[in-house]
Design a protein around this motif. Sequence first.
Motif, PDB file in Angstrom:
ATOM      1  N   GLU A   1       1.300  -1.957 -24.597  1.00 15.42           N
ATOM      2  CA  GLU A   1       0.096  -1.129 -24.514  1.00 15.42           C
ATOM      3  C   GLU A   1      -0.177  -0.683 -23.086  1.00 15.42           C
ATOM      4  N   ASP A   2      -0.034  -1.605 -22.122  1.00 12.09           N
ATOM      5  CA  ASP A   2      -0.432  -1.318 -20.751  1.00 12.09           C
ATOM      6  C   ASP A   2       0.474  -0.324 -20.057  1.00 12.09           C
ATOM      7  N   MET A   3       1.707  -0.199 -20.496  1.00 13.11           N
ATOM      8  CA  MET A   3       2.636   0.693 -19.811  1.00 13.11           C
ATOM      9  C   MET A   3       2.175   2.145 -19.855  1.00 13.11           C
ATOM     10  N   TYR A   4       1.304   2.483 -20.793  1.00  6.64           N
ATOM     11  CA  TYR A   4       0.824   3.854 -20.916  1.00  6.64           C
ATOM     12  C   TYR A   4      -0.394   4.131 -20.040  1.00  6.64           C
ATOM     13  N   TYR A   5      -0.913   3.088 -19.363  1.00  6.29           N
ATOM     14  CA  TYR A   5      -2.133   3.243 -18.562  1.00  6.29           C
ATOM     15  C   TYR A   5      -1.940   2.770 -17.121  1.00  6.29           C
ATOM     16  N   SER A   6      -0.692   2.633 -16.654  1.00  2.75           N
ATOM     17  CA  SER A   6      -0.450   2.063 -15.326  1.00  2.75           C
ATOM     18  C   SER A   6      -1.018   2.937 -14.212  1.00  2.75           C
ATOM     19  N   ARG A   7      -0.836   4.255 -14.291  1.00  2.00           N
ATOM     20  CA  ARG A   7      -1.343   5.143 -13.245  1.00  2.00           C
ATOM     21  C   ARG A   7      -2.865   5.254 -13.311  1.00  2.00           C
ATOM     22  N   ALA A   8      -3.392   5.286 -14.506  1.00  2.00           N
ATOM     23  CA  ALA A   8      -4.851   5.318 -14.638  1.00  2.00           C
ATOM     24  C   ALA A   8      -5.462   4.036 -14.077  1.00  2.00           C
ATOM     25  N   ARG A   9      -4.822   2.902 -14.355  1.00  2.00           N
ATOM     26  CA  ARG A   9      -5.326   1.622 -13.852  1.00  2.00           C
ATOM     27  C   ARG A   9      -5.297   1.587 -12.332  1.00  2.00           C
ATOM     28  N   SER A  10      -4.200   2.078 -11.748  1.00  3.89           N
ATOM     29  CA  SER A  10      -4.095   2.091 -10.297  1.00  3.89           C
ATOM     30  C   SER A  10      -5.181   2.959  -9.674  1.00  3.89           C
ATOM     31  N   MET A  11      -5.443   4.111 -10.283  1.00  5.38           N
ATOM     32  CA  MET A  11      -6.478   4.996  -9.776  1.00  5.38           C
ATOM     33  C   MET A  11      -7.852   4.334  -9.851  1.00  5.38           C
ATOM     34  N   LEU A  12      -8.156   3.707 -10.968  1.00  4.96           N
ATOM     35  CA  LEU A  12      -9.452   3.059 -11.137  1.00  4.96           C
ATOM     36  C   LEU A  12      -9.627   1.908 -10.155  1.00  4.96           C
ATOM     37  N   GLN A  13      -8.556   1.148  -9.905  1.00  4.85           N
ATOM     38  CA  GLN A  13      -8.636   0.052  -8.951  1.00  4.85           C
ATOM     39  C   GLN A  13      -8.932   0.572  -7.551  1.00  4.85           C
ATOM     40  N   LYS A  14      -8.328   1.682  -7.167  1.00  3.94           N
ATOM     41  CA  LYS A  14      -8.571   2.250  -5.845  1.00  3.94           C
ATOM     42  C   LYS A  14     -10.032   2.666  -5.675  1.00  3.94           C
ATOM     43  N   LEU A  15     -10.630   3.112  -6.766  1.00  2.00           N
ATOM     44  CA  LEU A  15     -12.013   3.590  -6.705  1.00  2.00           C
ATOM     45  C   LEU A  15     -13.028   2.480  -6.965  1.00  2.00           C
ATOM     46  N   GLY A  16     -12.547   1.264  -7.245  1.00  8.15           N
ATOM     47  CA  GLY A  16     -13.459   0.175  -7.583  1.00  8.15           C
ATOM     48  C   GLY A  16     -14.103   0.334  -8.950  1.00  8.15           C
ATOM     49  N   LEU A  17     -13.408   1.017  -9.862  1.00 15.65           N
ATOM     50  CA  LEU A  17     -13.948   1.306 -11.198  1.00 15.65           C
ATOM     51  C   LEU A  17     -13.115   0.641 -12.290  1.00 15.65           C
ATOM     52  N   GLU A  18     -12.578  -0.552 -12.012  1.00 16.95           N
ATOM     53  CA  GLU A  18     -11.696  -1.217 -12.969  1.00 16.95           C
ATOM     54  C   GLU A  18     -12.346  -1.453 -14.326  1.00 16.95           C
ATOM     55  N   LYS A  19     -13.667  -1.618 -14.323  1.00 16.58           N
ATOM     56  CA  LYS A  19     -14.330  -1.955 -15.588  1.00 16.58           C
ATOM     57  C   LYS A  19     -14.270  -0.811 -16.598  1.00 16.58           C
ATOM     58  N   TYR A  20     -13.910   0.401 -16.139  1.00 14.22           N
ATOM     59  CA  TYR A  20     -13.838   1.536 -17.065  1.00 14.22           C
ATOM     60  C   TYR A  20     -12.437   1.725 -17.649  1.00 14.22           C
TER      61      TYR A  20
ATOM     62  N   CYS B   1       0.825  -1.203   0.000  1.00 20.95           N
ATOM     63  CA  CYS B   1       0.000   0.000   0.000  1.00 20.95           C
ATOM     64  C   CYS B   1       0.863   1.258   0.000  1.00 20.95           C
ATOM     65  N   VAL B   2       1.874   1.280   0.873  1.00 22.39           N
ATOM     66  CA  VAL B   2       2.753   2.457   0.956  1.00 22.39           C
ATOM     67  C   VAL B   2       3.520   2.644  -0.349  1.00 22.39           C
ATOM     68  N   MET B   3       4.061   1.561  -0.907  1.00 21.29           N
ATOM     69  CA  MET B   3       4.826   1.662  -2.150  1.00 21.29           C
ATOM     70  C   MET B   3       3.941   2.126  -3.300  1.00 21.29           C
ATOM     71  N   ARG B   4       2.693   1.670  -3.312  1.00 19.26           N
ATOM     72  CA  ARG B   4       1.772   2.090  -4.363  1.00 19.26           C
ATOM     73  C   ARG B   4       1.471   3.582  -4.258  1.00 19.26           C
ATOM     74  N   ARG B   5       1.337   4.082  -3.037  1.00 16.81           N
ATOM     75  CA  ARG B   5       1.111   5.513  -2.850  1.00 16.81           C
ATOM     76  C   ARG B   5       2.335   6.322  -3.274  1.00 16.81           C
ATOM     77  N   ILE B   6       3.519   5.823  -2.933  1.00 14.27           N
ATOM     78  CA  ILE B   6       4.748   6.551  -3.245  1.00 14.27           C
ATOM     79  C   ILE B   6       5.020   6.566  -4.743  1.00 14.27           C
ATOM     80  N   ARG B   7       4.865   5.410  -5.376  1.00 12.22           N
ATOM     81  CA  ARG B   7       5.224   5.270  -6.785  1.00 12.22           C
ATOM     82  C   ARG B   7       4.066   5.565  -7.724  1.00 12.22           C
ATOM     83  N   GLY B   8       2.845   5.627  -7.200  1.00 12.79           N
ATOM     84  CA  GLY B   8       1.696   5.960  -8.029  1.00 12.79           C
ATOM     85  C   GLY B   8       1.122   4.814  -8.818  1.00 12.79           C
ATOM     86  N   ALA B   9       1.692   3.612  -8.681  1.00 11.21           N
ATOM     87  CA  ALA B   9       1.193   2.453  -9.431  1.00 11.21           C
ATOM     88  C   ALA B   9       1.774   1.192  -8.806  1.00 11.21           C
ATOM     89  N   GLU B  10       1.154   0.063  -9.095  1.00 12.93           N
ATOM     90  CA  GLU B  10       1.691  -1.220  -8.665  1.00 12.93           C
ATOM     91  C   GLU B  10       2.744  -1.664  -9.672  1.00 12.93           C
TER      92      GLU B  10
END
Length: 254
Positions: A186-205, A119-128
Amino acid sequence: MASSSPAAGQARGGNPLEEWSGRLKALEAGFRKWMAEQPTHIEAAVTTAVGAVQGGALGGLMGTLTADGGSPFPVPQPPPNANPQAMASFKQAQALAGGPLVQARNFAVMTGANAGISCVMRRIRGAEDIQGSMAAAFGSGALFSIVSGMGTPNPVANAITTGAAFAVFQGGFFMIGQKFSKPQSEDMYYSRARSMLQKLGLEKYEKNFKKGLLTDQTLPFLTDSALRDVKIPPGPRLLILDQIKRDPGFAKAG
């Protein structure tokens, strides 16, 4: 008086299972949103506690299945006046085949530490990423070694060795999972967006972001109209924009 039983729900044309599933998903989404709004230390503490409870339950179950008399691999007793190397081997076997309370403690420490550090590393780095995953594995492995007593007679050296082994295995599994899950190019360009969506429970978007080419570099410029153009409903749009405003770390391009 209106009835709230499953039969009454079916009589009204609803599906009780779908209704309860929807409520659970809504609660999960609300909890994730609340977690995303908390400071790092609060999120880390809650995540660690949840991980410890889950690990403790799993360890207790394993300890029950391998209790004395029921274990297919009983742990032999150490011989009298055993040398330090023999005692270390005995401690390692005991850590992996102890009773329910011992296993619950060991797994609670291991999974709780892994969840909290992740959790801490994800907050620091902005992505998993692999660095955060390996750091969490190292910490959980080292603490597992110390708590379980596997480090006798040199606990510090053994904790470092065990942590490094955990980190190597976790890093390998992370790389394999990335390779077989989605195309990295392809996914390397969406890592931060994916992390944000996962935190909000909006992965399907996530697919909506990709369809509209809303990469990590576009996050600082997201507007309600941009999200509407990729067919994201009003509620999730508000959550996404609020999250970017509250946590600018997600909006920094990698």
